[in-house]
Design a protein around this motif. Sequence first.
Motif, PDB file in Angstrom:
ATOM      1  N   LEU A  90     -13.236 -69.684  34.276  1.00  0.00           N
ATOM      2  CA  LEU A  90     -12.550 -68.426  34.562  1.00  0.00           C
ATOM      3  C   LEU A  90     -13.505 -67.440  35.222  1.00  0.00           C
ATOM      4  O   LEU A  90     -13.146 -66.766  36.193  1.00  0.00           O
ATOM      5  CB  LEU A  90     -12.010 -67.817  33.266  1.00  0.00           C
TER       6      LEU A  90
ATOM      7  N   LYS B 150     -14.165 -73.504  29.653  1.00  0.00           N
ATOM      8  CA  LYS B 150     -13.093 -72.722  30.262  1.00  0.00           C
ATOM      9  C   LYS B 150     -13.516 -71.305  30.561  1.00  0.00           C
ATOM     10  O   LYS B 150     -13.088 -70.703  31.540  1.00  0.00           O
ATOM     11  CB  LYS B 150     -11.874 -72.734  29.342  1.00  0.00           C
ATOM     12  N   TYR B 151     -14.356 -70.768  29.719  1.00  0.00           N
ATOM     13  CA  TYR B 151     -14.870 -69.425  29.998  1.00  0.00           C
ATOM     14  C   TYR B 151     -15.633 -69.417  31.316  1.00  0.00           C
ATOM     15  O   TYR B 151     -15.464 -68.528  32.152  1.00  0.00           O
ATOM     16  CB  TYR B 151     -15.826 -68.977  28.897  1.00  0.00           C
TER      17      TYR B 151
ATOM     18  N   ARG C  44     -13.085 -65.852  38.963  1.00  0.00           N
ATOM     19  CA  ARG C  44     -13.074 -64.406  39.193  1.00  0.00           C
ATOM     20  C   ARG C  44     -14.141 -64.031  40.209  1.00  0.00           C
ATOM     21  O   ARG C  44     -13.903 -63.256  41.135  1.00  0.00           O
ATOM     22  CB  ARG C  44     -13.398 -63.687  37.889  1.00  0.00           C
TER      23      ARG C  44
ATOM     24  N   ARG D 290      -7.412 -48.985  32.873  1.00  0.00           N
ATOM     25  CA  ARG D 290      -7.435 -50.115  31.948  1.00  0.00           C
ATOM     26  C   ARG D 290      -6.470 -49.910  30.790  1.00  0.00           C
ATOM     27  O   ARG D 290      -5.980 -50.870  30.218  1.00  0.00           O
ATOM     28  CB  ARG D 290      -8.850 -50.298  31.371  1.00  0.00           C
TER      29      ARG D 290
ATOM     30  N   PRO E  51     -16.882 -48.156  32.335  1.00  0.00           N
ATOM     31  CA  PRO E  51     -16.263 -49.364  31.788  1.00  0.00           C
ATOM     32  C   PRO E  51     -15.929 -50.344  32.901  1.00  0.00           C
ATOM     33  O   PRO E  51     -15.950 -49.983  34.085  1.00  0.00           O
ATOM     34  CB  PRO E  51     -14.993 -48.851  31.109  1.00  0.00           C
ATOM     35  N   ARG E  52     -15.611 -51.565  32.493  1.00  0.00           N
ATOM     36  CA  ARG E  52     -15.369 -52.627  33.458  1.00  0.00           C
ATOM     37  C   ARG E  52     -13.934 -52.548  33.985  1.00  0.00           C
ATOM     38  O   ARG E  52     -13.032 -52.133  33.269  1.00  0.00           O
ATOM     39  CB  ARG E  52     -15.590 -53.953  32.751  1.00  0.00           C
ATOM     40  N   LEU E  53     -13.757 -52.941  35.239  1.00  0.00           N
ATOM     41  CA  LEU E  53     -12.404 -52.992  35.784  1.00  0.00           C
ATOM     42  C   LEU E  53     -11.717 -54.288  35.362  1.00  0.00           C
ATOM     43  O   LEU E  53     -12.380 -55.248  34.982  1.00  0.00           O
ATOM     44  CB  LEU E  53     -12.443 -52.938  37.309  1.00  0.00           C
ATOM     45  N   ARG E  54     -10.408 -54.274  35.461  1.00  0.00           N
ATOM     46  CA  ARG E  54      -9.678 -55.500  35.197  1.00  0.00           C
ATOM     47  C   ARG E  54      -9.609 -56.293  36.488  1.00  0.00           C
ATOM     48  O   ARG E  54      -9.806 -55.748  37.566  1.00  0.00           O
ATOM     49  CB  ARG E  54      -8.276 -55.151  34.713  1.00  0.00           C
ATOM     50  N   VAL E  55      -9.303 -57.558  36.402  1.00  0.00           N
ATOM     51  CA  VAL E  55      -9.454 -58.405  37.584  1.00  0.00           C
ATOM     52  C   VAL E  55      -8.479 -58.010  38.693  1.00  0.00           C
ATOM     53  O   VAL E  55      -8.837 -57.977  39.881  1.00  0.00           O
ATOM     54  CB  VAL E  55      -9.331 -59.900  37.212  1.00  0.00           C
TER      55      VAL E  55
ATOM     56  N   PRO F 201     -17.545 -61.686  21.332  1.00  0.00           N
ATOM     57  CA  PRO F 201     -17.938 -60.264  21.316  1.00  0.00           C
ATOM     58  C   PRO F 201     -16.770 -59.300  21.133  1.00  0.00           C
ATOM     59  O   PRO F 201     -16.962 -58.205  20.640  1.00  0.00           O
ATOM     60  CB  PRO F 201     -18.572 -60.066  22.691  1.00  0.00           C
TER      61      PRO F 201
ATOM     62  N   LEU G 190     -14.475 -52.542  26.579  1.00  0.00           N
ATOM     63  CA  LEU G 190     -14.073 -52.371  27.971  1.00  0.00           C
ATOM     64  C   LEU G 190     -15.269 -52.419  28.911  1.00  0.00           C
ATOM     65  O   LEU G 190     -15.124 -52.208  30.099  1.00  0.00           O
ATOM     66  CB  LEU G 190     -13.346 -51.045  28.148  1.00  0.00           C
ATOM     67  N   GLY G 191     -16.445 -52.663  28.386  1.00  0.00           N
ATOM     68  CA  GLY G 191     -17.600 -52.861  29.249  1.00  0.00           C
ATOM     69  C   GLY G 191     -18.513 -51.676  29.387  1.00  0.00           C
ATOM     70  O   GLY G 191     -19.508 -51.762  30.096  1.00  0.00           O
ATOM     71  N   ALA G 192     -18.212 -50.558  28.741  1.00  0.00           N
ATOM     72  CA  ALA G 192     -19.112 -49.408  28.801  1.00  0.00           C
ATOM     73  C   ALA G 192     -19.952 -49.411  27.528  1.00  0.00           C
ATOM     74  O   ALA G 192     -19.433 -49.250  26.439  1.00  0.00           O
ATOM     75  CB  ALA G 192     -18.320 -48.112  28.903  1.00  0.00           C
TER      76      ALA G 192
ATOM     77  N   GLU H 152     -18.788 -59.664  29.355  1.00  0.00           N
ATOM     78  CA  GLU H 152     -19.235 -60.064  28.026  1.00  0.00           C
ATOM     79  C   GLU H 152     -18.128 -60.022  26.989  1.00  0.00           C
ATOM     80  O   GLU H 152     -17.971 -60.951  26.209  1.00  0.00           O
ATOM     81  CB  GLU H 152     -20.379 -59.149  27.591  1.00  0.00           C
ATOM     82  N   SER H 153     -17.331 -58.948  26.973  1.00  0.00           N
ATOM     83  CA  SER H 153     -16.355 -58.836  25.898  1.00  0.00           C
ATOM     84  C   SER H 153     -15.112 -59.668  26.155  1.00  0.00           C
ATOM     85  O   SER H 153     -14.291 -59.801  25.280  1.00  0.00           O
ATOM     86  CB  SER H 153     -15.974 -57.375  25.691  1.00  0.00           C
ATOM     87  N   GLU H 154     -14.975 -60.215  27.353  1.00  0.00           N
ATOM     88  CA  GLU H 154     -13.805 -61.045  27.602  1.00  0.00           C
ATOM     89  C   GLU H 154     -14.172 -62.530  27.627  1.00  0.00           C
ATOM     90  O   GLU H 154     -13.547 -63.347  26.981  1.00  0.00           O
ATOM     91  CB  GLU H 154     -13.151 -60.654  28.934  1.00  0.00           C
ATOM     92  N   LEU H 155     -15.185 -62.857  28.421  1.00  0.00           N
ATOM     93  CA  LEU H 155     -15.515 -64.262  28.641  1.00  0.00           C
ATOM     94  C   LEU H 155     -16.871 -64.628  28.056  1.00  0.00           C
ATOM     95  O   LEU H 155     -17.535 -65.521  28.548  1.00  0.00           O
ATOM     96  CB  LEU H 155     -15.526 -64.568  30.149  1.00  0.00           C
ATOM     97  N   THR H 156     -17.285 -63.949  27.039  1.00  0.00           N
ATOM     98  CA  THR H 156     -18.606 -64.114  26.401  1.00  0.00           C
ATOM     99  C   THR H 156     -19.739 -63.984  27.419  1.00  0.00           C
ATOM    100  O   THR H 156     -20.431 -63.006  27.418  1.00  0.00           O
ATOM    101  CB  THR H 156     -18.735 -65.418  25.614  1.00  0.00           C
TER     102      THR H 156
ATOM    103  N   PRO I 264     -19.764 -51.825  37.085  1.00  0.00           N
ATOM    104  CA  PRO I 264     -18.489 -52.107  36.431  1.00  0.00           C
ATOM    105  C   PRO I 264     -17.692 -53.258  37.038  1.00  0.00           C
ATOM    106  O   PRO I 264     -16.523 -53.378  36.760  1.00  0.00           O
ATOM    107  CB  PRO I 264     -17.734 -50.790  36.609  1.00  0.00           C
TER     108      PRO I 264
END
Lengths: 158, 358, 164, 371
Positions: free
Chosen positions: B159, B155-156, B163, D204, B322-326, D22, D127-129, B237-241, B230
């Motif tokens: 997803l 499932k990861y 995305r 975010r 940092p990463r953006l949200r979808v 993670p 958050l990816g940073a 990584e921190s959301e979907l491994t 980003p």
Amino acid sequence: MFIVDYIKDIYGAIRSLLVGMNRTGYYFTHHKEIITQNYPENRLELNLPERFRGEVVMTHDENNEHACTGCSACELACPNGTIKIINKFDISPEGKKKKAIDTFVYHLELCTMCNLCVDACPTGAIKMAQTFEHSVYNRGLLTKQLNKPGSKLKAGVE
Amino acid sequence: MFSLESITTIVQNWLTKTFSPNLALFFEFVIVGVLAIALFAALGLVLVLMERKVAAWIQIRLGPNRVGPKGILQSLADTVKLIMKEGLTPDGSDKFLFNLAPFIVMMVAMLALAPIGFSKGFHIWDINIGVLYVSAISSVSVIGILMAGWASNNKYSLLGAMRSGAQMVSYELSVGLCILSIIVLTGSLSLNDIVLSQQNGWWLFKGHIPAIISFVIFIIAVTAETNRAPFDLSEAESELTAGFHTEYSGMKFALFFLAEYINIFIVCAIGATLFLGGWMPFHLGTWEGFNHIMDYIPSFIWFFGKTFFLIFVIMWFRWTFPRLRVDQLLNLEWKYLLPISMVNLVIMTLVAIQGWHF
Amino acid sequence: MIELIIWKTDYTYMSKEEIKTAISELLPTAVFDETGEWLNVQIEAGEWKDAALKLRSLAGLSFNFLFCLTCVDWKTHFTMVYHLRATASLDDIVVKVKLDREKPEIATVSDIWRTAELLEREVYDLFGVIFLEHPDLRRLLLTDDWVGYPLRKDYEDPINMIKL
Amino acid sequence: MVEEIGKTVEGDLIINVGPQHPATHGVLHLVLTLNGETIKKVEPHLGYIHRSIEKMCESLSYRQFIYSTSRMDYLSAHINNHACALCVEKGLGIEVPARAQVIRVLMDELTRIASHELWWGAMAMDLGAFTPFFHAFRERETINDIMEETCGARLTMNYNVPGGVMADLHPNFQERVKNFLKLYKLKIHEYDELVTGNIIFQNRMKGVGYLSKEDAISYGVTGPAARGSGVSSDIRKLYPYEIYKQLEFDEILETEGDSFARYMVRLREMNESIKIIEQLIDNIPDGDFQAKTKAVLKLPKGEFYQRVETARGELGVYIVSEGGTTPYRIKFRSPGFSNLSALDHMARGGKIGDLVATMGTLDLVIPDIDR
């Protein structure tokens, strides 16, 4: 005005991003800020504070004598059964039977370095050493005998 | 002046002299293929090491410093490790598609290399619709990623792939519009012509503010299109491994990894060609002396210098933001980048028609 | 140099007597115990749900914050211990409910204080107290097939428990 | 779609986040019910690192049990020890010497800063940073070095004993703390440049994981997470222990209740801790560092409850004593456990990325939850 706000938004956003990039760019170019320590190479310069608790050791002087009377105060103080003291009975020169330590067993793998045994010791026989490289290939090696073979109680310690 | 063009001419002449024309063409194919694969391997090694070093210095670390002098053999060691690893295929996965996906991604990256001019007179295929070709080919890679995500039975992965699909499809638009704004100026789709049109200055400087805007949008959009932070939502990584390549290991994972870096190289090469003049040295209008000095630097150094500068900028992004949200990712595209680049294209057309550019 | 005072124990902002009068009007059957740091209120298990609702909605002294929920095994019986705080006036009380050890059952308060939902699951997990009408009463910390309730005093586990 | 939130229907995507993931910083296991990317339900499954510390403590003496609590919330180990020591002292009626009180508070605040530094880095990493993580560790390392020199360990300090602290301050302590303060002031603006002001970060965080004041109280949320919702819950202010009554510091309150508010509370709280350290560092009174206690401690029959403010919220130690040398029953009211119970409520209706942000600002430490 919608369009003014829109442009202001974009300006603010880009500015905030550039501020961040400026900071990371600073670190990219200033290598003197690097804080990494080259561990195995700097092993000799490593300067651990004297209070650092690495493992329990028993101090022996040059005559191979220690100060442990085998009172097992440390064994009682230990929260997780790390220390086991096996006593024997020595015959003193006067012919009296006297309790003395046979083996001071120390399970390093159970130890949480809480310092309670050192606090509890009435004669100051054990102390914390600053060693920290405890990895071994065989778990059995972590069970240690702290009194050296052939050592005996220092004279005058009761 | 040292030029790669002379080498290619010598090889070409020798081949046509020695063999029949068909055989000569075949040998040329073989040589080009070998060179392309060698370039891939070299780029993979260099870019991975570069990424790690850039990351380390930004993060006040030393980075790889154990394997080889100053750690330069680190990525080689990593490659060996990845080759030695077992390539697992999870139970319940679509085995054919699962194994096919990394090759599709890789092939797309290879194909997109064809029209890029590495040096003066040194490209695989000087096709007259080069820009169109690259943007068409690069959108195929989303199929590979979707395939990987779907076939993994995870499932990861699914997803992540979804995305990635949404992201690539939408960001292609603004990449296309940014490219168009340069096409408007040059009037040609051939990458070689675009480079030659920058003889007296790069489009970034010649095209006034619209060119700068489209350059910035281009960089942002290609960062998103190559799934780089980003905008690395498909791996996040921190959301979907690890997103779409969660289930991949060993060499199949390495192919995804390599394709990511090759894609970065290609988009940066396109960016360098369109906006920074490709292999064209830095020329300043009519300053003959200055231009001559610049010409003494070999053209492939210019090309790789510009490309690597852009790659560095993209890496810089990655290790800062940092990463953006979808949903924010799509907002950014549809509410900001696309309208701006559309307006920008109109302005650029006006500039081109009126001849206001230098 | 700042003045240093010796640490003191009593920080209750309202005296125990005042809280006692306020609560005893509300809960006439409650038994009070003032020996501890805070006022202890003993409530029968059957009346707990009503009492909790009343304590929660007490005017001027609404005990809206359940900051600790636990259970004590007294070998003869269980005692549920609820520590409550009124966030407006910062007064604390302790509510104790005696439970039968053979059939430990008590009404849930997870609808009154939402934090109780997980805390009650924990108590169920470790003591075996059944919370009636709890929305999702399952083992929380231990595996679903665990046998026994570890925090009971008569729990024995020859493998995992180390007796010093 | 909206009215279905919280209810599982056919076609929902159910994802296991953890126990190895993670974003969960440990062995937390969350079962997410998703509709596309939208979260419908978050169900925590705990116990992967449950060691039953409460049961263990029933067989340990009052001196010994303090050390096992370092392993609960390992990032504020010293504050956990402090709570236990205070509770035992409350039972025994020991007066702690002034010097020991000041040392304990100083160490508490250093621990709090170290914990918040780690949280800051880890949350930015969620958050990816990646970069802030290493920058936060630079300052944290300085604190760890100070701890190592005075307490003898970097993370699980074991410095508190009933009646005071185990050893006197190291002679270098004051100087090193002052160096740390200098470094901190030199670098703190980078936190804003790298993360706080960043537009992506703000988008975010703002409006994500909203928790109203009433819900925060009802869910038993404490610490910075509650203060982000405007709930005054700083035990140091509400029920001052040790010397906090004489110190000048503010309780940080933000009223937005979203992730950004919780983030700002923690960031500003570090400055308050710095303020406390500055007040105390030159004013450490002379005297004993430990009160004289009996070799074997026996608490009188009764119940004792002591709460302190850890870096995550209110830690309560509830000791039921039967008059013996070991506690009859001990209960740790851990802040993480209650904060986790609000996660489901906060994450519903958000995206997976929002869940990660919310979890980051709750600052969950899993051994603290499982105990």
